[in-house]
Enzyme design. Sequence first.
Site, short mmCIF file in Angstrom:
data_model
loop_
_atom_site.label_atom_id
_atom_site.label_comp_id
_atom_site.label_asym_id
_atom_site.label_seq_id
_atom_site.Cartn_x
_atom_site.Cartn_y
_atom_site.Cartn_z
N HIS A 282 -5.52 91.69 95.58
CA HIS A 282 -5.72 92.73 94.57
C HIS A 282 -7.19 92.96 94.29
O HIS A 282 -7.99 92.04 94.19
CB HIS A 282 -4.91 92.50 93.30
CG HIS A 282 -5.21 91.25 92.53
ND1 HIS A 282 -6.19 91.20 91.56
CD2 HIS A 282 -4.64 90.03 92.55
CE1 HIS A 282 -6.20 89.98 91.03
NE2 HIS A 282 -5.29 89.25 91.62
N ASP A 294 -10.41 85.49 92.13
CA ASP A 294 -9.18 86.20 91.74
C ASP A 294 -9.52 87.68 91.50
O ASP A 294 -9.81 88.05 90.39
CB ASP A 294 -8.57 85.56 90.50
CG ASP A 294 -7.22 86.16 90.16
OD1 ASP A 294 -6.64 86.86 91.00
OD2 ASP A 294 -6.74 85.92 89.03
N GLU A 327 -3.08 94.36 89.69
CA GLU A 327 -2.15 93.23 89.68
C GLU A 327 -2.17 92.56 88.32
O GLU A 327 -1.13 92.25 87.74
CB GLU A 327 -2.56 92.23 90.76
CG GLU A 327 -1.52 91.13 91.01
CD GLU A 327 -1.72 89.90 90.14
OE1 GLU A 327 -0.84 89.03 90.14
OE2 GLU A 327 -2.76 89.79 89.46
N GLU A 328 -3.37 92.35 87.78
CA GLU A 328 -3.50 91.53 86.56
C GLU A 328 -2.71 92.07 85.36
O GLU A 328 -2.07 91.30 84.67
CB GLU A 328 -4.98 91.35 86.19
CG GLU A 328 -5.81 90.61 87.24
CD GLU A 328 -5.42 89.14 87.40
OE1 GLU A 328 -4.41 88.72 86.82
OE2 GLU A 328 -6.13 88.44 88.13
N ASP A 353 -3.89 85.40 97.22
CA ASP A 353 -4.28 85.57 95.81
C ASP A 353 -4.34 84.21 95.13
O ASP A 353 -3.69 83.97 94.11
CB ASP A 353 -3.27 86.50 95.11
CG ASP A 353 -3.70 86.83 93.68
OD1 ASP A 353 -4.86 86.53 93.32
OD2 ASP A 353 -2.88 87.38 92.92
N HIS A 424 -9.26 83.32 85.64
CA HIS A 424 -9.21 84.22 84.48
C HIS A 424 -10.24 83.88 83.40
O HIS A 424 -10.02 84.14 82.23
CB HIS A 424 -7.81 84.23 83.84
CG HIS A 424 -6.76 84.84 84.74
ND1 HIS A 424 -5.44 84.95 84.35
CD2 HIS A 424 -6.84 85.40 85.96
CE1 HIS A 424 -4.76 85.53 85.33
NE2 HIS A 424 -5.59 85.81 86.32
ZN ZN Z 1 -5.16 86.65 88.12
ZN ZN Z 2 -4.71 87.27 91.30
#
Ligand code: ZN
Ligand code: ZN
Length: 467
Positions: A282, A294, A327-328, A353, A424
Amino acid sequence: MRIAPLALAGIAAVAVPAIAQRAAPPAPVKVDPAVAKARDAALKDDVAYDIVEGLTTEVGQRLAATEAEARARAWAVVKLKALGFKNVHIETYMMPVWVRGEEKAEIVGPYPQKLVLAALGRSGATPPEGITAPVVYFPTFNDLLAAPDGSLTGKIAFVSNQMKAAQDGSGYGAYGAARFVGPNIAAKKGAAAIIIRSIGSDHGRWPHTGGTNWAPGVTPIPAAALSVADAEQLERIFTRTDKVTLHLTLTPRTLPDAESGNVIGEVPGTDPKAGTIVIGGHLDSWDLATGAIDDGAGVAITTAAAKWLLDGPRPRRTIRIVWFGAEEPGGFGGEAYAKAHATEKFALAAESDFGADNVWRFSTNFPDSAKAIGDRLGVALAPLGIVRSREVAGDGTDVGPLFKLGTAAVDLNQNGIRYFDWHHTPEDTLDKIDIEQMRQNVAAWTAMLWIVANAPEDWDRTTPKGG
Ligand code: ZN
Ligand code: ZN
């Protein structure tokens, strides 16, 4: 380390006789020598690092459906064209947009002090001046579940379950419930707000954001993750008193639906009837950092692997790379992709991912007519230190909707020991990428793609994992 005799006996009882009892040795698995050549060449790959370095430096954070993600899409188109991919284009869709506001937490009593936290994606908001309320401490997610309905009215729930690092990342699923559904449960029990210990394996002072989910009819309450260090601080305070008052200000907003998009490029195959291979990661990231692990790493690894095939003999099957745009915030990119392409024939879907550390294990999900591909993957991936898992492949938010349609799957599992230290958080930056481990990823993906794209077998749908 001393190994107990019993454990050794156990290994022998399982492993050795299984081989020794065979009437005849197994037939050798035949793998095209070109696979090893491409795999080993890919161990010197520079394309993946170039992509993740460029994306994180020239675009920065890329929250889905914001102007930053639009810039990322434009960047991706230029990059994919420059690398020589064919049919490069963007497929857009509309989605809701949640944006962070102010986020502050301060213990009013007994020990006044500031705490570091970050709102969870789709969190509700406090009034601009914040709220002041007593905190109710739940050491585990299960303790929150056990709280009687209505018992949290006017209070701030604090759930502090501690995630552990694991190679397969299993701690995320096990402890992540506090984030995925904890806020919804607290809201239903009347809570004014919820704070959780970050779902992370570090002990730093950076909070881990991530999406949370509200059931239909539940009004979102303010929901945030404390850094692990601050959650531990609050836990220590609760060993001294159960009367803790917090002042909490969270002012995120949900904006009108806006455009996001999947960026697509192809390595054209020679046999359109053999089905298309979809791979990717993503493009969007959370807003706290540049999303190197990420998931800049994922788009970089899969694209670099496809590039090794682009520059080689034309494969039988078309390889389509998809940089999923969202995606998130809830898998909007993958859903939109599967919806738009539901009637196409797909030979495989796979995503990366989980950072850029070594691939250590793989699993497959092919129908019977193509099961032998797994044996060839086993031989081709073994020199990279990758073992075959007994699990059924089919993981991933972006390609999940394709699996639901019965698309075959290969999972290349990366080592997740370090991943949740930074996942994150504001620490998800380029310096966390180990270029040698990233090259091992590219080599694994290159070998996998080579084998599946050129497989002489033909197959259509398979039985989805869990289906
Ligand atoms: Zn993520
Ligand atoms: Zn991810």
